[in-house]
Design an enzyme around this catalytic site. Structure first.
Site, PDB file in Angstrom:
ATOM      1  N   GLY A  13      -0.237   4.177  -1.836  1.00  0.00           N
ATOM      2  CA  GLY A  13       0.947   4.985  -2.054  1.00  0.00           C
ATOM      3  C   GLY A  13       0.983   6.215  -1.180  1.00  0.00           C
ATOM      4  O   GLY A  13      -0.052   6.741  -0.760  1.00  0.00           O
ATOM      5  N   SER A  40       3.549   4.840  -4.257  1.00  0.00           N
ATOM      6  CA  SER A  40       3.968   3.462  -4.467  1.00  0.00           C
ATOM      7  C   SER A  40       2.997   2.599  -5.246  1.00  0.00           C
ATOM      8  O   SER A  40       3.322   1.448  -5.552  1.00  0.00           O
ATOM      9  CB  SER A  40       4.282   2.806  -3.123  1.00  0.00           C
ATOM     10  OG  SER A  40       5.497   3.302  -2.626  1.00  0.00           O
TER      11      SER A  40
END
Length: 380
Positions: free
Chosen positions: A335, A97
């Site tokens: 992420g 992410s």
């Protein structure tokens, strides 16, 4: 569930056995030779050693940038359990992410060019595309996509175990089969669907693939030499990298899932990078080298996001602020992708750090330990 959406990309169940190779139980606590002699003295190295020894990570990697721009890199553990090779220094990993911040920068550059309006509806750019139970693209703004306040359901909660290529609109269609989580602008909840739509808006406005726009507008201007958006069908990692692993249960063997089609992440989490490149990216962003001051101020305008990112965390437009135990804030994202977990941040005075481990974290304690390792680096 919180564990399925934290820092973005997390599959609800095991990957299919065909996509992974069982290689037996790892041996923790092995240091790469260049760093072993310094481990007793360096708090960063000790933090990485603990992630391997205490949290069972196959490998941990860190990149640290001081306020003068000098960089140091660290490793602990084994980069390839099949061969016993040490973790490569500053190896490439799937950054999950963190991809969202790159996408948000591109959107905000288009805002600065007056080609996108943060207050405009999704329908302005993708007419008629976003409809569902409690979902109407005429009522959702671009800002709400970037800030995770749209109420759109998270498509990655519903993908199951099918490891294959996914087109972006297929990911969106998966989300739209489910009702909205709340009315747009009335609450906050992390959803990867928001960034699939942001990526589609970039493509519609520019007439170019998202990967090309990220490379042209962000990767090359920031001087990121080891960062890229994998092409369709590219399941490998191009440069030197530690292998990524998955464990179905606490007593199950680790499976090597380094090679995997990342298309199900797309604009929400498909990119590959290194710790040093991520530090360079977030430092360039905070220093105003990627966005005009007005758009950077918008990016740093935040709302509470503690439910997903922890105590004191706030979410801007694809950018997360976290309070540091030594005072001040770090800005970054983090992420999660099968085989890899990354956490990092940069400060306004030029410090930056990124820590990656080679197994996706599924428990709260592991995530907190990884975040504490980053805090140790930034506060040392």
């Amino acid at each position: 569930m919180r564990g399925q959406t934290r820092q973005g990309l997390r599959r609800r169940r095991a990957l299919s056995a065909a996509a992974a190779l069982a290689i037996g139980v790892m041996t923790p606590g092995v240091l790469s030779a260049p760093q072993a002699s310094a481990a007793r003295q360096d708090s960063v190295q000790r933090s990485l050693n603990a992630l391997v020894r205490d949290d069972g990570m196959p490998a941990a990697l860190a990149s640290v940038q001081d306020r003068n721009g000098r960089t140091r890199t660290y490793t602990a553990g084994v980069g390839d359990l099949a061969t016993g090779a040490p973790a490569p220094v500053d190896g490439q990993v799937r950054i999950g992410s963190n991809t969202k911040t790159f996408v948000a920068v591109v959107v905000l550059q288009l805002v600065a060019e007056r080609r996108v309006d943060l207050g405009a509806s999704v329908d302005t750019y993708l007419p008629g595309l976003v409809r569902g139970e409690g979902i109407d693209g005429r009522r959702i703004t671009v800002r709400q996509l970037l800030q995770q306040t749209s109420g759109l359901p998270n498509y990655s909660d519903y993908l199951g175990d099918d490891v294959r290529y996914y087109a972006p609109r297929e990911l969106l269609a998966t989300a739209l089969q489910h009702p909205a989580d709340f009315a747009p602008g009335t609450s906050w909840k992390y959803s990867n669907t928001n960034y699939v739509l942001a990526g589609l808006i970039v493509q519609k406005v520019t007439g170019r693939p998202l990967a090309e726009e990220i490379d042209r507008r962000v990767v090359r201007p920031a001087g990121l030499r080891h960062t890229y958006f994998p092409a369709p069908g590219d399941a490998s990692i191009r440069e030197s990298h530690p292998h990524g692993y998955y464990r179905e249960s606490a007593d199950a063997p680790l499976r090597d899932i380094t090679e995997i089609d990342p298309s199900w992440g797309w604009a929400a989490g498909q990119m590959v990078s290194t710790g040093s490149d991520l530090n360079r990216f977030f430092s360039a962003l905070l220093a105003g080298r990627l966005l005009p001051s007005a758009q950077l101020a918008q990016m740093r305008s935040t709302v509470p996001a503690e439910a997903t990112f922890g105590p004191g965390a706030r979410y801007g437009l694809g950018l997360v602020s976290r309070p540091l135990p030594c005072g001040g804030l770090s800005w970054g994202h983090g992420g999660s992708f099968p085989g890899y977990e990354t956490r990092g941040g940069a400060t306004d005075d030029g410090r930056a750090a990124n820590v990656a481990v080679t197994m996706q974290l599924t428990d709260e304690a592991g995530r907190r330990n990884l975040e504490r390792a980053v805090d140790t680096v930034l506060c040392r």
